[in-house]
Design a protein around this motif. Structure first.
Motif, PDB file in Angstrom:
ATOM      1  N   GLN A   1       6.561   6.590   4.894  1.00 48.70           N
ATOM      2  CA  GLN A   1       6.067   5.890   3.702  1.00 48.70           C
ATOM      3  C   GLN A   1       5.255   4.653   4.076  1.00 48.70           C
ATOM      4  O   GLN A   1       4.344   4.259   3.350  1.00 48.70           O
ATOM      5  CB  GLN A   1       7.243   5.491   2.797  1.00 48.70           C
ATOM      6  CG  GLN A   1       7.799   6.663   2.002  1.00 48.70           C
ATOM      7  CD  GLN A   1       9.168   6.369   1.411  1.00 48.70           C
ATOM      8  OE1 GLN A   1       9.653   5.237   1.456  1.00 48.70           O
ATOM      9  NE2 GLN A   1       9.793   7.390   0.861  1.00 48.70           N
TER      10      GLN A   1
ATOM     11  N   ARG B   1       1.741   6.204   5.125  1.00 48.89           N
ATOM     12  CA  ARG B   1       0.939   6.734   4.022  1.00 48.89           C
ATOM     13  C   ARG B   1       0.316   5.621   3.195  1.00 48.89           C
ATOM     14  O   ARG B   1       0.998   4.677   2.818  1.00 48.89           O
ATOM     15  CB  ARG B   1       1.820   7.551   3.084  1.00 48.89           C
ATOM     16  CG  ARG B   1       1.916   8.988   3.446  1.00 48.89           C
ATOM     17  CD  ARG B   1       2.725   9.699   2.369  1.00 48.89           C
ATOM     18  NE  ARG B   1       3.732  10.523   3.004  1.00 48.89           N
ATOM     19  CZ  ARG B   1       5.022  10.510   2.720  1.00 48.89           C
ATOM     20  NH1 ARG B   1       5.480   9.725   1.777  1.00 48.89           N
ATOM     21  NH2 ARG B   1       5.843  11.292   3.358  1.00 48.89           N
ATOM     22  N   GLY B   2      -0.958   5.761   2.907  1.00 50.68           N
ATOM     23  CA  GLY B   2      -1.630   4.757   2.087  1.00 50.68           C
ATOM     24  C   GLY B   2      -2.078   3.569   2.900  1.00 50.68           C
ATOM     25  O   GLY B   2      -2.857   2.753   2.424  1.00 50.68           O
TER      26      GLY B   2
ATOM     27  N   MET C   1      -8.487   3.136  -4.081  1.00 45.52           N
ATOM     28  CA  MET C   1      -7.061   3.124  -3.766  1.00 45.52           C
ATOM     29  C   MET C   1      -6.832   3.551  -2.324  1.00 45.52           C
ATOM     30  O   MET C   1      -6.019   2.976  -1.602  1.00 45.52           O
ATOM     31  CB  MET C   1      -6.320   4.107  -4.682  1.00 45.52           C
ATOM     32  CG  MET C   1      -5.777   3.481  -5.932  1.00 45.52           C
ATOM     33  SD  MET C   1      -5.385   4.705  -7.215  1.00 45.52           S
ATOM     34  CE  MET C   1      -4.787   6.089  -6.290  1.00 45.52           C
TER      35      MET C   1
ATOM     36  N   GLU D   1      -1.253  -1.438  -7.043  1.00 50.09           N
ATOM     37  CA  GLU D   1       0.000  -0.853  -6.569  1.00 50.09           C
ATOM     38  C   GLU D   1       0.006  -0.566  -5.061  1.00 50.09           C
ATOM     39  O   GLU D   1       1.001  -0.805  -4.380  1.00 50.09           O
ATOM     40  CB  GLU D   1       0.257   0.434  -7.352  1.00 50.09           C
ATOM     41  CG  GLU D   1       1.645   0.975  -7.178  1.00 50.09           C
ATOM     42  CD  GLU D   1       1.890   2.204  -8.034  1.00 50.09           C
ATOM     43  OE1 GLU D   1       0.939   2.983  -8.241  1.00 50.09           O
ATOM     44  OE2 GLU D   1       3.019   2.374  -8.491  1.00 50.09           O
ATOM     45  N   VAL D   2      -1.112  -0.047  -4.547  1.00 47.26           N
ATOM     46  CA  VAL D   2      -1.169   0.237  -3.103  1.00 47.26           C
ATOM     47  C   VAL D   2      -1.117  -1.062  -2.305  1.00 47.26           C
ATOM     48  O   VAL D   2      -0.432  -1.147  -1.288  1.00 47.26           O
ATOM     49  CB  VAL D   2      -2.497   0.915  -2.686  1.00 47.26           C
ATOM     50  CG1 VAL D   2      -2.315   1.631  -1.371  1.00 47.26           C
ATOM     51  CG2 VAL D   2      -3.023   1.813  -3.756  1.00 47.26           C
TER      52      VAL D   2
ATOM     53  N   ILE E   1      -4.679   0.461  -8.470  1.00 51.78           N
ATOM     54  CA  ILE E   1      -5.198  -0.017  -7.185  1.00 51.78           C
ATOM     55  C   ILE E   1      -4.271  -1.110  -6.642  1.00 51.78           C
ATOM     56  O   ILE E   1      -3.905  -1.108  -5.467  1.00 51.78           O
ATOM     57  CB  ILE E   1      -6.634  -0.552  -7.332  1.00 51.78           C
ATOM     58  CG1 ILE E   1      -7.558   0.546  -7.847  1.00 51.78           C
ATOM     59  CG2 ILE E   1      -7.141  -1.080  -5.992  1.00 51.78           C
ATOM     60  CD1 ILE E   1      -8.970   0.078  -8.120  1.00 51.78           C
TER      61      ILE E   1
ATOM     62  N   ARG F   1       2.237  -2.458  -2.251  1.00 53.56           N
ATOM     63  CA  ARG F   1       3.154  -1.679  -1.408  1.00 53.56           C
ATOM     64  C   ARG F   1       3.037  -2.058   0.064  1.00 53.56           C
ATOM     65  O   ARG F   1       4.032  -2.180   0.765  1.00 53.56           O
ATOM     66  CB  ARG F   1       2.865  -0.178  -1.598  1.00 53.56           C
ATOM     67  CG  ARG F   1       3.553   0.751  -0.617  1.00 53.56           C
ATOM     68  CD  ARG F   1       5.059   0.758  -0.806  1.00 53.56           C
ATOM     69  NE  ARG F   1       5.702   1.597   0.176  1.00 53.56           N
ATOM     70  CZ  ARG F   1       6.047   1.194   1.389  1.00 53.56           C
ATOM     71  NH1 ARG F   1       5.813  -0.051   1.752  1.00 53.56           N
ATOM     72  NH2 ARG F   1       6.621   2.019   2.230  1.00 53.56           N
ATOM     73  N   HIS F   2       1.787  -2.226   0.539  1.00 50.49           N
ATOM     74  CA  HIS F   2       1.618  -2.386   1.989  1.00 50.49           C
ATOM     75  C   HIS F   2       1.241  -3.799   2.415  1.00 50.49           C
ATOM     76  O   HIS F   2       1.373  -4.154   3.574  1.00 50.49           O
ATOM     77  CB  HIS F   2       0.541  -1.425   2.490  1.00 50.49           C
ATOM     78  CG  HIS F   2       0.919   0.013   2.342  1.00 50.49           C
ATOM     79  ND1 HIS F   2       1.922   0.603   3.087  1.00 50.49           N
ATOM     80  CD2 HIS F   2       0.467   0.984   1.517  1.00 50.49           C
ATOM     81  CE1 HIS F   2       2.043   1.871   2.735  1.00 50.49           C
ATOM     82  NE2 HIS F   2       1.183   2.129   1.775  1.00 50.49           N
TER      83      HIS F   2
ATOM     84  N   MET G   1      -0.051  14.615   6.107  1.00 48.65           N
ATOM     85  CA  MET G   1       0.418  13.477   5.310  1.00 48.65           C
ATOM     86  C   MET G   1       1.941  13.425   5.204  1.00 48.65           C
ATOM     87  O   MET G   1       2.497  12.478   4.657  1.00 48.65           O
ATOM     88  CB  MET G   1      -0.129  13.578   3.876  1.00 48.65           C
ATOM     89  CG  MET G   1      -1.612  13.369   3.723  1.00 48.65           C
ATOM     90  SD  MET G   1      -2.099  11.668   4.068  1.00 48.65           S
ATOM     91  CE  MET G   1      -1.396  10.771   2.689  1.00 48.65           C
TER      92      MET G   1
ATOM     93  N   MET H   1      -5.200   9.721   1.573  1.00 46.27           N
ATOM     94  CA  MET H   1      -5.700  11.030   1.160  1.00 46.27           C
ATOM     95  C   MET H   1      -6.208  10.963  -0.262  1.00 46.27           C
ATOM     96  O   MET H   1      -5.623  10.289  -1.110  1.00 46.27           O
ATOM     97  CB  MET H   1      -4.578  12.069   1.268  1.00 46.27           C
ATOM     98  CG  MET H   1      -5.002  13.454   0.840  1.00 46.27           C
ATOM     99  SD  MET H   1      -3.902  14.723   1.504  1.00 46.27           S
ATOM    100  CE  MET H   1      -4.635  16.187   0.804  1.00 46.27           C
TER     101      MET H   1
END
Ligand SMILES: Nc1ncnc2c1ncn2[C@@H]1O[C@H](COP(=O)(O)OP(=O)(O)OP(=O)(O)O)[C@@H](O)[C@H]1O
Ligand SMILES: [Mg+2]
Lengths: 322, 341
Positions: free
Chosen positions: B101, B104-105, B183, B131-132, B129, B135-136, B70, B110
């Protein structure tokens, strides 16, 4: 939530009663009375005259009766009369209170702003030169007595550099207008608020740093990073708010000492707040004012404390649930 | 970004190339006592739709290996000092923190052991939830909320609408682990690493969570790495199993072959007297006499030699390297080599 609020504020009543009884007892035990001062100042020596004054001011009654009478009048917001200023105690305190509240709020704002910011920086840059510099600064301001710091700041910024006024709350005899007046007060406020605020800022820096480092170790921080959040997002969204909790607790516990500290600082900077009033009243054994200040200031501290508890409540959902 | 229902993922088994190919990673701990090798030249592969289980006693380096994949090794003291982590065609070990970054996610997710401590206590589970997704794959607040709710329903959280505003302490451990899973799968990762995802949960909940993970995998075709102590979990969920000891891979093979015929004395020890752990679904790793040696005090030769019933002179002099006794099978043991010869 409302029930908890009510309960929180109801707790203030026995506290205030306790403060009254305790302070009343203290004053009874202390030597001398305002009569001694007054008769001496006005050169009254006739015992009959003095006796008449004793009766007039109710000082011939048993202590318990005096106490009960006092509690009753406090409940009706009557704190008595100040013979010295020839005004009601409430009016005398009312004139001095805003200055102290402003000083306290400014000091707390400085303490929180600087303390939290420096603590966050020290934690994020842990074991770097920044962290070390901040730690040294914190130890210095924590160890320096506030009155000494106040005098040093005054010497540097007022006497040497002449940037800021030496004392008082306003320039005398100058009309600035409303906006100008606010600025004027702020110029006078800067040094006393810094002297008092930096001590607490130092403490909050240490607490915030330790608290941030502690929160950094929690599993949810790793989860936040596993989501792909950047370092800044992790710090701001996940670490910061959790780390703030101990600082808020500490703030709540210290409101009383901030008030105590402001008494000292007010004297150094001739800040016309209840600290100055208190000193003057103790010197002249003006006990109704002394008692009034003690009762009212404990009321302020108790209410402020309750407000901090409520802030804590909003910050931590785990407490909210109970 | 894809809607949750759209499926452009490779189906399990359809393409043969590995999704993840880890090549000889080495994790070094830079401690005051000196450099310690926590993960020693570990290689592994995971295909899309495939589940690899990593087993081994406590302190064997399973979590550290996962964190290395990770890019989340705790520095100090841990650092990836050698090797490649190739996800599809990118070597993650060479990416900058900033580039990592974005991975990840999204491509690589993970989940951790303890769901209670994996969630932030002062944010609602719904916010966490969202938030992820924000982010992406940012969208309007309303759309992201809708997607979070959809995810919550997908991981079978009853009454998702109402649970959205709950804080982690208001939910049970099992429900929280479902939130953590929601998440993790929010951006349809290609690979999901689950580090002891059920250890902290009640036995009945454990089975539900594993089933949920298998269902989600079947649906999305993601690769899965499950780290566990529990041979029952391996038998139920994994296609292949990798056994670690003292930071090294000592045996690897399909679950069937390893359970039928464990080769390494350590693997046999883990399985205890019962030849097949499926007889004993949730049995913990059985006790092997002695304990995992500290990284600073690994014995000369094979790291297992002081606990091994089949150890002979060579095991105390040299370290055995991995050999391939059969296709898809690896083992690092001199005793096995001798038998086979
Ligand atoms: N932050 C750290 N500092 C020093 N040593 C560490 C650190 N984290 C892990 N280790 C060491 O690295 C080795 C591997 O740890 P790891 O957490 O990967 O074990 P594990 O196989 O996941 O064990 P468990 O089953 O208990 O989770 C252990 O010997 C451990 O002591
Ligand atoms: Mg672990």
């Amino acid at each position: 939530m409302r029930r908890i609020l009510l309960r929180r504020f109801a707790q203030i009543i026995p506290l205030i009663l306790g403060v009254i009884v305790l302070n009343f007892a203290l004053i009874q035990m202390s030597p001398g009375s305002f009569l001694d001062v007054m008769t001496a100042e006005q050169q009254v020596s006739d015992p009959a005259m003095i006796e008449r004054m004793r009766v007039l001011y109710g000082m011939d009654k048993p202590v318990v009766v005096q106490l009960l009478k006092y509690i009753w009048s406090v409940m009706t917001l009557d704190f008595g009369y100040s013979y010295r200023q020839n005004e009601t105690v409430l009016a005398v305190i009312g004139q001095a209170l805003p200055a102290t509240v402003i000083l306290m709020l400014a000091s707390i704002a400085i303490a929180l702003l600087i303390g939290v910011l420096a603590g966050v920086i020290a934690a994020v840059k842990v074991n770097t030169i920044w962290d070390n510099l901040i730690s040294v600064g914190a130890v210095f301001f924590f160890a320096a007595p506030t009155f000494w710091l106040g005098i040093m700041l005054m010497i540097v910024f007022s006497v040497r550099l002449g940037w800021l006024p030496v004392g008082g709350m306003r320039d005398i005899g100058v009309d600035h207008g409303v906006f100008g007046d606010a600025l004027d007060v702020m110029r006078h406020l800067a040094l006393p608020a810094l002297s008092l605020g930096l001590f607490y800022a130092a403490m909050y820096t240490r607490v915030m740093r330790a608290s941030m480092l502690e929160v950094f170790r929690h599993d949810f921080v790793r989860t936040a990073r596993a989501k792909g959040l950047s370092g800044a997002q992790v710090v701001l969204r996940h670490v910061f708010r959790n780390a703030l909790l101990p600082v808020v607790t500490l703030l709540g516990l210290q409101l009383g000492t901030v008030l105590g500290g402001s008494v000292v600082i007010e004297t150094v900077f001739s800040w016309p707040g209840i600290g100055s009033l208190m000193l003057d009243s103790v010197m002249s054994r003006n006990y109704p004012v002394v008692l009034g200040v003690l009762v009212l200031s404990s009321l302020i501290v108790a209410v402020a404390n309750a407000l901090v508890d409520i802030a804590y409540f909003r910050l931590d959902p785990r407490i909210r649930a109970r | 970004m894809l809607a949750l229902t759209e499926d452009k993922r490779p189906q399990p088994g359809r393409d043969a190339g590995p999704l993840l190919s880890v090549d000889e990673i080495e994790v070094t701990l830079f401690t005051r006592a000196g450099k310690l090798t926590a993960v020693d030249r570990l290689s592994l592969e995971v295909k899309s739709g495939e589940t690899l289980a990593i087993v081994g006693e406590s302190g064997c380096g399973k979590s550290i290996s996962a964190l290395a994949l990770m890019g989340l090794l705790p520095w100090p003291p841990a650092k990836l000092t050698h090797g490649k982590v190739v996800l599809e065609d990118r070597d993650l070990a060479r990416l900058s923190e900033r580039e990592m970054q974005d991975v990840r996610g999204k491509d690589l997710a993970m989940i951790f052991q303890d769901p209670m401590s994996s969630l932030n206590p002062v944010l609602t589970v719904g916010e966490q939830i969202v938030e992820v997704i924000a982010r992406h794959d940012p969208a309007s607040r309303k759309a992201m909320r809708e997607r979070a709710l959809e995810l919550m329903r997908k991981v079978k959280i009853p009454d998702a609408e109402r649970r959205f505003g709950d804080y982690p302490h208001q939910l049970s451990g099992g429900m929280n682990q479902r939130i953590v899973i929601a998440m993790a799968i929010a951006c349809q990762p290609k690979l999901l690493i689950a580090d002891e995802p059920t250890t902290a949960l009640d036995v009945t909940i454990q089975a539900q969570i594993l089933e949920l993970m298998k269902d989600l995998q079947a649906e999305t075709g993601m690769g899965l790495i499950i780290i566990t102590h529990d041979l029952g979990v391996v038998a139920e969920t994994a296609d292949r199993v990798l056994v670690m000891y003292a930071g090294r891979k000592v045996e690897e093979g399909t679950v069937d072959t390893v359970f039928d015929e464990p080769l390494h004395p350590y693997t046999r020890g883990l399985m205890g007297a019962t030849p097949s752990a499926t007889d004993q679904p949730h049995g913990r790793l059985s006790e092997i006499p002695g304990s995992v040696p500290a990284l600073a005090a690994l014995p000369v030769g094979c790291a297992f030699n002081n606990r091994c019933p089949s150890a002979f002179e060579r095991c105390f002099a040299e370290r055995p390297v991995l050999t391939r006794p059969a296709a898809g099978r690896q083992v690092a043991c001199f005793a096995v080599q001798q038998e086979g010869a």
